[in-house]
Write an enzyme that holds these catalytic residues in place. Sequence first.
Site, PDB file in Angstrom:
ATOM      1  N   GLU A  58      40.192  36.612  88.608  1.00  0.00           N
ATOM      2  CA  GLU A  58      41.347  36.682  87.717  1.00  0.00           C
ATOM      3  C   GLU A  58      41.372  38.037  87.027  1.00  0.00           C
ATOM      4  O   GLU A  58      40.923  38.180  85.889  1.00  0.00           O
ATOM      5  CB  GLU A  58      41.307  35.519  86.723  1.00  0.00           C
ATOM      6  CG  GLU A  58      41.452  34.188  87.440  1.00  0.00           C
ATOM      7  CD  GLU A  58      41.472  32.970  86.536  1.00  0.00           C
ATOM      8  OE1 GLU A  58      41.694  33.135  85.322  1.00  0.00           O
ATOM      9  OE2 GLU A  58      41.247  31.858  87.046  1.00  0.00           O
ATOM     10  N   HIS A  69      44.487  15.514  88.153  1.00  0.00           N
ATOM     11  CA  HIS A  69      43.739  16.706  87.767  1.00  0.00           C
ATOM     12  C   HIS A  69      42.262  16.380  87.654  1.00  0.00           C
ATOM     13  O   HIS A  69      41.894  15.390  87.004  1.00  0.00           O
ATOM     14  CB  HIS A  69      44.259  17.241  86.426  1.00  0.00           C
ATOM     15  CG  HIS A  69      43.603  18.524  86.022  1.00  0.00           C
ATOM     16  ND1 HIS A  69      43.064  18.727  84.778  1.00  0.00           N
ATOM     17  CD2 HIS A  69      43.393  19.662  86.715  1.00  0.00           C
ATOM     18  CE1 HIS A  69      42.548  19.951  84.727  1.00  0.00           C
ATOM     19  NE2 HIS A  69      42.735  20.538  85.885  1.00  0.00           N
ATOM     20  N   HIS A  70      41.436  17.189  88.301  1.00  0.00           N
ATOM     21  CA  HIS A  70      39.975  17.045  88.216  1.00  0.00           C
ATOM     22  C   HIS A  70      39.357  18.348  87.745  1.00  0.00           C
ATOM     23  O   HIS A  70      39.051  19.212  88.563  1.00  0.00           O
ATOM     24  CB  HIS A  70      39.381  16.719  89.598  1.00  0.00           C
ATOM     25  CG  HIS A  70      39.747  15.375  90.128  1.00  0.00           C
ATOM     26  ND1 HIS A  70      39.566  15.031  91.456  1.00  0.00           N
ATOM     27  CD2 HIS A  70      40.279  14.271  89.514  1.00  0.00           C
ATOM     28  CE1 HIS A  70      39.973  13.776  91.630  1.00  0.00           C
ATOM     29  NE2 HIS A  70      40.406  13.295  90.478  1.00  0.00           N
ATOM     30  N   GLU A  71      39.196  18.512  86.442  1.00  0.00           N
ATOM     31  CA  GLU A  71      38.405  19.651  85.958  1.00  0.00           C
ATOM     32  C   GLU A  71      36.940  19.221  86.041  1.00  0.00           C
ATOM     33  O   GLU A  71      36.586  18.126  85.606  1.00  0.00           O
ATOM     34  CB  GLU A  71      38.799  19.999  84.520  1.00  0.00           C
ATOM     35  CG  GLU A  71      37.941  21.073  83.867  1.00  0.00           C
ATOM     36  CD  GLU A  71      37.914  22.387  84.629  1.00  0.00           C
ATOM     37  OE1 GLU A  71      38.980  22.975  84.851  1.00  0.00           O
ATOM     38  OE2 GLU A  71      36.814  22.823  85.029  1.00  0.00           O
ATOM     39  N   HIS A  91      41.640  25.339  91.731  1.00  0.00           N
ATOM     40  CA  HIS A  91      41.478  26.443  90.760  1.00  0.00           C
ATOM     41  C   HIS A  91      40.016  26.878  90.711  1.00  0.00           C
ATOM     42  O   HIS A  91      39.123  26.089  90.982  1.00  0.00           O
ATOM     43  CB  HIS A  91      41.970  26.010  89.390  1.00  0.00           C
ATOM     44  CG  HIS A  91      43.448  26.184  89.264  1.00  0.00           C
ATOM     45  ND1 HIS A  91      44.049  26.840  88.217  1.00  0.00           N
ATOM     46  CD2 HIS A  91      44.446  25.826  90.104  1.00  0.00           C
ATOM     47  CE1 HIS A  91      45.361  26.853  88.404  1.00  0.00           C
ATOM     48  NE2 HIS A  91      45.624  26.239  89.532  1.00  0.00           N
ATOM     49  N   GLU A  92      39.824  28.142  90.352  1.00  0.00           N
ATOM     50  CA  GLU A  92      38.494  28.766  90.393  1.00  0.00           C
ATOM     51  C   GLU A  92      37.856  28.569  91.783  1.00  0.00           C
ATOM     52  O   GLU A  92      36.761  27.992  91.923  1.00  0.00           O
ATOM     53  CB  GLU A  92      37.579  28.225  89.284  1.00  0.00           C
ATOM     54  CG  GLU A  92      38.050  28.556  87.894  1.00  0.00           C
ATOM     55  CD  GLU A  92      39.167  27.654  87.375  1.00  0.00           C
ATOM     56  OE1 GLU A  92      40.169  28.177  86.843  1.00  0.00           O
ATOM     57  OE2 GLU A  92      39.058  26.429  87.500  1.00  0.00           O
ATOM     58  N   GLU A 102      43.960  28.960  93.135  1.00  0.00           N
ATOM     59  CA  GLU A 102      44.160  29.984  92.115  1.00  0.00           C
ATOM     60  C   GLU A 102      43.488  31.244  92.663  1.00  0.00           C
ATOM     61  O   GLU A 102      43.926  31.760  93.690  1.00  0.00           O
ATOM     62  CB  GLU A 102      43.608  29.508  90.780  1.00  0.00           C
ATOM     63  CG  GLU A 102      44.216  30.215  89.594  1.00  0.00           C
ATOM     64  CD  GLU A 102      43.519  29.854  88.300  1.00  0.00           C
ATOM     65  OE1 GLU A 102      42.338  29.484  88.326  1.00  0.00           O
ATOM     66  OE2 GLU A 102      44.156  29.984  87.235  1.00  0.00           O
ATOM     67  N   GLU A 128      48.749  31.807  83.076  1.00  0.00           N
ATOM     68  CA  GLU A 128      48.024  31.352  81.880  1.00  0.00           C
ATOM     69  C   GLU A 128      47.536  32.523  81.022  1.00  0.00           C
ATOM     70  O   GLU A 128      47.453  32.421  79.805  1.00  0.00           O
ATOM     71  CB  GLU A 128      46.856  30.444  82.276  1.00  0.00           C
ATOM     72  CG  GLU A 128      45.818  31.133  83.144  1.00  0.00           C
ATOM     73  CD  GLU A 128      44.715  30.199  83.645  1.00  0.00           C
ATOM     74  OE1 GLU A 128      44.873  28.980  83.553  1.00  0.00           O
ATOM     75  OE2 GLU A 128      43.700  30.708  84.149  1.00  0.00           O
TER      76      GLU A 128
HETATM   77  C1  NOJ Z   1      41.572  26.740  84.324  1.00  0.00           C
HETATM   78  C2  NOJ Z   1      42.781  26.544  85.185  1.00  0.00           C
HETATM   79  O1  NOJ Z   1      43.113  27.737  85.847  1.00  0.00           O
HETATM   80  C3  NOJ Z   1      43.905  26.056  84.314  1.00  0.00           C
HETATM   81  O2  NOJ Z   1      45.095  25.960  85.058  1.00  0.00           O
HETATM   82  C4  NOJ Z   1      43.532  24.735  83.698  1.00  0.00           C
HETATM   83  O3  NOJ Z   1      44.526  24.336  82.817  1.00  0.00           O
HETATM   84  C5  NOJ Z   1      42.210  24.849  82.935  1.00  0.00           C
HETATM   85  N1  NOJ Z   1      41.214  25.480  83.711  1.00  0.00           N
HETATM   86  C6  NOJ Z   1      41.709  23.487  82.518  1.00  0.00           C
HETATM   87  O4  NOJ Z   1      41.295  22.793  83.664  1.00  0.00           O
HETATM   88 CA    CA Z   2      42.100  29.907  85.868  1.00  0.00          CA
END
Ligand code: NOJ
Ligand code: CA
Length: 694
Positions: free
Chosen positions: A186, A396-398, A469-470, A488, A494
Amino acid sequence: MPASNLTFTMMTLHSKLSTITVLALLLTACHRPFTSPSGNIELNASLNEQGTPVYEVYKNGQPVILPSGLGLTFATSHGDTVDNTGWQLTSISRDKHNEIWETVWGEEQFIRNRYRELTLHLTKPLHSTLSTLHLNIVFRLFDDGFAFRYVFPDNDTVTVLDEHTSYTFAQEPQVWSIPWRTEYYEALWTKQPLSRLDTVCSPITLELADGTYGFIHEAALTDYPCQNLYLSTPQGSLSLSTFLTPWRKGRQVLRDKAYLRTPFATPWRFVILTPDLRSLVASRIMLNLNEPCAIDDPSWIRPMKFIGIWWGMHMKNWTWRQGPNHGATTEHMKDYITFAAEHHIDAVLAEGWNLGWEGYEGINHDRFSFVTPYPDYDLEYLSRYADSLGVQIVCHHETSGRANEYELDLDTAYQFMQAHHMHAVKTGYVAPIITTNDGHQLNRSQSGVRHYRKVIETAAKYHVMIDNHEPAMPTGLQRTYPNLMTQEGIRGQEWNAWSQDGGSPASHVCTLPFTRMLAGPADYTPGVFNFANPIIPGTRVHSTLMNQLGLFVVLYSPLQMACDKIENYALYPDAFQFISDVPCDWKQSILLDGQIGEYCVFARQDRNSDDWYIGGVTNEPRTITIDWTTLHLDPEANYEAILYRDADDADWQANPYAYQIDTLLLSANTPLQGAWGLSIYLANGGGFAMRITH
Ligand code: NOJ
Ligand code: CA
């Protein structure tokens, strides 16, 4: 040029070649030049005096890559370290290929894959076991570039210690890159002469002194570390060398790069070389180098546009965790689902729907649950409500980088999604070092790459599409696993909410189409309609509202998020109409005009109709002209074009909301504003969007 090199090749064959027959065979193979199908690119590969493989490349008879390194240093299961010298060439084989294949989704429906292939079969005696090692190097020449990979044909286990691939340039190029230490890729891309480079991430974009454009990256990365590139200066020349992302043990960075069970083929290394930017962005070498679709019936995979409970958290109006400002509540989600149904948006994402966000926000160390909604998010009800309106919920899976725990939860998490009719998930790995089954590793190490692939394969089993993402940098794997929709690995929208540097400059989105986007779709999340940022007043989106519309065409993603809150969309319903209309799956895509970092105009034709969509963005004010002839409109038909453009007094900083919507009637034979072109003014940080129907 080439001939001397071939003589050289033959001189290195030593006396090992025992029979006249083999020698004759090799002479024949070597003396035929190895060129791309139309002959414009020529590659010579040989062994140098040390028995080290090298190659060089010519384009239209001019040297582009001077003799450069190939090969690996690796350890075998017997504990021998095999260096990159002493190889012998035993045979050369050739092949060619020409087919057109259909994409499941993409910037184009049909892709031609046409190349010539040459394989060097190398051997080397392994004294400790009195056996012979084999290594093949497979080259492919396309008319717009070249590629190669290393193949270990023997049965063994191998540890790759170093890769010696390098690119020595005949002329010093300008290079667009991001530093290799960039977290999650990023960063803003910078342009500098090659001689000023340090270690950078793959990919990079190049401009050679003669105006040729280039792109270096890798393809089909499934079980190997991501490549990085660094400046090296062998004998005073200017080279880029390969640095593979290493394994770690605890805090220690190992020399080990990849653990292979052979037979094994490494990812492809490829270089695109084109005379202009239009053909650079149209190159499909990366997709062509990936394996065909591995999913028997991919008909469940559908590109979608979505909105979501997301920007509100980044703008600090809402929280991911439960509390007075919780974003993902039943009430908010219901409003978003209703809005989506009313505005032709396929799906809605909810972040912060599940237990565990207190840990993410540093309040405790609880682990995320991927099957437990917060009590104020009634998933059962929302699933039924979304179903009743024909809207999808994007899950969503963080993971906070806890990939190992996520792997334990994968099957239950994806079964849960299936049971609630969720067919897409956004995954996330916010942590500088992720924890895999192999301990603390860089996400672009072999261990990280394996994890991401496991998630994609598991998701496919449950008919789930991925927005990762990541990630590790994409390499075209979506050809094989088309449920890997988007990723991403980009400095996305963001950053314009919270970045301490004030947000990305307007040039950023004019650079991405020629750099990061060539590695595959990106979840940039366009579509901000409210530019005020009371939380960090110095930070904001450097864009007019029309620029945000243009991004829906310029930055390709088959899961395309319109990121703003619905109350902001309600402020400009006529402009939002474009977001409702624009598809995210294309029959064909053409770069109409552009300069890296300055402006970019794309035309794309809808895959499911004959409609065209054109989008443009610019860093500074400029007037561009659209040449209709490029679109090959039907000469018999009359078309209607709706043009969303910056007003004359628009400016990203002073007047971002000033726009105008014009309806134009045109036919292929009707000149517009002179000749066959239409001139459109783009403001400072501005843009435009256009829909052409008939
Ligand atoms: C980073 C992600 O790029 C973003 O889109 C997300 O909202 C946050 N992490 C939380 O998971
Ligand atoms: Ca990000």
